[in-house]
Design a protein around this motif. Sequence first.
Motif, PDB file in Angstrom:
ATOM      1  N   LYS A 117       0.834  -1.207   0.000  1.00 24.58           N
ATOM      2  CA  LYS A 117       0.000   0.000   0.000  1.00 24.58           C
ATOM      3  C   LYS A 117       0.870   1.259   0.000  1.00 24.58           C
ATOM      4  O   LYS A 117       1.708   1.437   0.875  1.00 24.58           O
ATOM      5  CB  LYS A 117      -0.904  -0.012   1.238  1.00 24.58           C
ATOM      6  CG  LYS A 117      -1.721   1.266   1.420  1.00 24.58           C
ATOM      7  CD  LYS A 117      -2.673   1.146   2.608  1.00 24.58           C
ATOM      8  CE  LYS A 117      -3.357   2.468   2.908  1.00 24.58           C
ATOM      9  NZ  LYS A 117      -4.290   2.388   4.052  1.00 24.58           N
ATOM     10  N   ILE A 142       0.593   5.457  -0.183  1.00 25.08           N
ATOM     11  CA  ILE A 142      -0.341   6.581  -0.082  1.00 25.08           C
ATOM     12  C   ILE A 142       0.302   7.873  -0.585  1.00 25.08           C
ATOM     13  O   ILE A 142       1.525   7.998  -0.603  1.00 25.08           O
ATOM     14  CB  ILE A 142      -0.832   6.797   1.377  1.00 25.08           C
ATOM     15  CG1 ILE A 142       0.322   7.157   2.317  1.00 25.08           C
ATOM     16  CG2 ILE A 142      -1.555   5.552   1.886  1.00 25.08           C
ATOM     17  CD1 ILE A 142      -0.140   7.539   3.726  1.00 25.08           C
ATOM     18  N   VAL A 199     -12.093   7.500  -0.675  1.00 26.62           N
ATOM     19  CA  VAL A 199     -10.709   7.362  -1.107  1.00 26.62           C
ATOM     20  C   VAL A 199     -10.729   6.637  -2.437  1.00 26.62           C
ATOM     21  O   VAL A 199     -11.574   5.777  -2.658  1.00 26.62           O
ATOM     22  CB  VAL A 199      -9.921   6.520  -0.078  1.00 26.62           C
ATOM     23  CG1 VAL A 199      -8.569   6.151  -0.598  1.00 26.62           C
ATOM     24  CG2 VAL A 199      -9.807   7.256   1.239  1.00 26.62           C
ATOM     25  N   TRP A 214      -3.203   4.626  -2.883  1.00 27.05           N
ATOM     26  CA  TRP A 214      -4.348   5.263  -2.236  1.00 27.05           C
ATOM     27  C   TRP A 214      -4.265   6.757  -2.458  1.00 27.05           C
ATOM     28  O   TRP A 214      -3.262   7.403  -2.124  1.00 27.05           O
ATOM     29  CB  TRP A 214      -4.359   4.953  -0.731  1.00 27.05           C
ATOM     30  CG  TRP A 214      -4.798   3.546  -0.426  1.00 27.05           C
ATOM     31  CD1 TRP A 214      -4.334   2.399  -1.007  1.00 27.05           C
ATOM     32  CD2 TRP A 214      -5.784   3.148   0.542  1.00 27.05           C
ATOM     33  NE1 TRP A 214      -4.971   1.307  -0.448  1.00 27.05           N
ATOM     34  CE2 TRP A 214      -5.860   1.733   0.508  1.00 27.05           C
ATOM     35  CE3 TRP A 214      -6.593   3.845   1.444  1.00 27.05           C
ATOM     36  CZ2 TRP A 214      -6.726   1.010   1.330  1.00 27.05           C
ATOM     37  CZ3 TRP A 214      -7.444   3.118   2.264  1.00 27.05           C
ATOM     38  CH2 TRP A 214      -7.518   1.714   2.199  1.00 27.05           C
ATOM     39  N   ASP A 215      -5.349   7.283  -3.014  1.00 27.57           N
ATOM     40  CA  ASP A 215      -5.395   8.710  -3.334  1.00 27.57           C
ATOM     41  C   ASP A 215      -6.645   9.303  -2.685  1.00 27.57           C
ATOM     42  O   ASP A 215      -7.718   8.705  -2.745  1.00 27.57           O
ATOM     43  CB  ASP A 215      -5.458   8.859  -4.866  1.00 27.57           C
ATOM     44  CG  ASP A 215      -5.464  10.298  -5.310  1.00 27.57           C
ATOM     45  OD1 ASP A 215      -4.910  11.147  -4.585  1.00 27.57           O
ATOM     46  OD2 ASP A 215      -6.031  10.565  -6.392  1.00 27.57           O
ATOM     47  N   THR A 216      -6.504  10.437  -2.071  1.00 25.98           N
ATOM     48  CA  THR A 216      -7.659  11.063  -1.427  1.00 25.98           C
ATOM     49  C   THR A 216      -8.662  11.494  -2.494  1.00 25.98           C
ATOM     50  O   THR A 216      -8.303  11.702  -3.647  1.00 25.98           O
ATOM     51  CB  THR A 216      -7.266  12.322  -0.651  1.00 25.98           C
ATOM     52  OG1 THR A 216      -6.775  13.277  -1.581  1.00 25.98           O
ATOM     53  CG2 THR A 216      -6.211  12.022   0.389  1.00 25.98           C
ATOM     54  N   TYR A 275      -6.804   5.902   6.062  1.00 30.96           N
ATOM     55  CA  TYR A 275      -5.974   6.184   4.894  1.00 30.96           C
ATOM     56  C   TYR A 275      -4.519   5.776   5.172  1.00 30.96           C
ATOM     57  O   TYR A 275      -3.828   5.261   4.301  1.00 30.96           O
ATOM     58  CB  TYR A 275      -6.059   7.678   4.580  1.00 30.96           C
ATOM     59  CG  TYR A 275      -5.430   8.102   3.277  1.00 30.96           C
ATOM     60  CD1 TYR A 275      -6.036   7.805   2.061  1.00 30.96           C
ATOM     61  CD2 TYR A 275      -4.231   8.822   3.251  1.00 30.96           C
ATOM     62  CE1 TYR A 275      -5.472   8.210   0.863  1.00 30.96           C
ATOM     63  CE2 TYR A 275      -3.663   9.239   2.055  1.00 30.96           C
ATOM     64  CZ  TYR A 275      -4.289   8.931   0.875  1.00 30.96           C
ATOM     65  OH  TYR A 275      -3.726   9.330  -0.309  1.00 30.96           O
ATOM     66  N   TYR A 276      -4.078   6.003   6.402  1.00 32.04           N
ATOM     67  CA  TYR A 276      -2.682   5.740   6.791  1.00 32.04           C
ATOM     68  C   TYR A 276      -2.455   4.285   7.197  1.00 32.04           C
ATOM     69  O   TYR A 276      -1.321   3.799   7.182  1.00 32.04           O
ATOM     70  CB  TYR A 276      -2.300   6.631   7.981  1.00 32.04           C
ATOM     71  CG  TYR A 276      -2.437   8.104   7.698  1.00 32.04           C
ATOM     72  CD1 TYR A 276      -1.387   8.797   7.108  1.00 32.04           C
ATOM     73  CD2 TYR A 276      -3.610   8.799   8.001  1.00 32.04           C
ATOM     74  CE1 TYR A 276      -1.495  10.153   6.851  1.00 32.04           C
ATOM     75  CE2 TYR A 276      -3.723  10.154   7.738  1.00 32.04           C
ATOM     76  CZ  TYR A 276      -2.669  10.818   7.167  1.00 32.04           C
ATOM     77  OH  TYR A 276      -2.775  12.152   6.891  1.00 32.04           O
ATOM     78  N   ALA A 304      -0.067   1.440   5.665  1.00 27.00           N
ATOM     79  CA  ALA A 304       0.639   1.928   4.469  1.00 27.00           C
ATOM     80  C   ALA A 304       2.110   1.528   4.551  1.00 27.00           C
ATOM     81  O   ALA A 304       2.679   1.460   5.634  1.00 27.00           O
ATOM     82  CB  ALA A 304       0.505   3.434   4.365  1.00 27.00           C
ATOM     83  N   CYS A 343       5.019   6.408   1.580  1.00 32.27           N
ATOM     84  CA  CYS A 343       4.256   7.636   1.347  1.00 32.27           C
ATOM     85  C   CYS A 343       4.964   8.490   0.297  1.00 32.27           C
ATOM     86  O   CYS A 343       6.185   8.652   0.329  1.00 32.27           O
ATOM     87  CB  CYS A 343       4.126   8.416   2.654  1.00 32.27           C
ATOM     88  SG  CYS A 343       3.289  10.000   2.446  1.00 32.27           S
TER      89      CYS A 343
END
Length: 181
Positions: free
Chosen positions: A7, A9, A40, A59-61, A74-75, A78, A81
């Motif tokens: 993952k 982010i 998300v 993962w994209d906001t 979201y975090y 992960a 980053c």
Amino acid sequence: MSNKVIKVILLGDSAVGKSKLVERFMIDGFREQQQSTFAVNIFPYKAKIDGEDCDVEFWDTAGQERFNNVHPSYYDRAHACIFVFDDRQITYKNLEKWYNELQTYRKGIPSIVICNKIDLNMEATKTTFNFASKRELPLYYASAADGTNVVKAFTDALKLAKKCRDNPEKEFVDDVLELLN
Ligand code: GDP
Ligand code: MG
């Protein structure tokens, strides 16, 4: 999400080009978009990383960063980053805030920094950015618009992310330094 999935982010202010960067990187890849309940966008991606076939999720906001309100999930788990800023000073300044946010929820995962939109401002490539250098984070001058350095930045992030997945307790200073050299 299976434990094997890597993952990655993205963090940074609204409109710096996070979504555009993912889109640019995914152009040649497997593409499918999936909306989760936390607003998300998750982009599954098949990558060969250090010779191994890996399942990745970027993962994209979906815009919550505008309200400084990125959900803790979201975090969660992960493995790397990607921090992004652009030619607006405030977006660079706010990296500190995003960095602190990351440390709160997912301390110590490997990270890289993208200075995006260099097609608009080539001068940026002559600047050293303290945010990255003082933390020894790899910095990439990129453009999601013309593709400059996007593959390079994402490929490096994936390498670091895989190491994080495979050695969750490790510190990543050495791997980051290796990339920098
Ligand atoms: P996000 O909010 O961080 O996801 O930003 P977006 O990916 O939605 O991009 C915001 C705006 O910046 C859009 O209009 C993009 O077309 C534009 N943009 C993104 N990357 C670049 C770039 O590298 N160069 C230029 N000129 N525009 C960009
Ligand atoms: Mg976006």
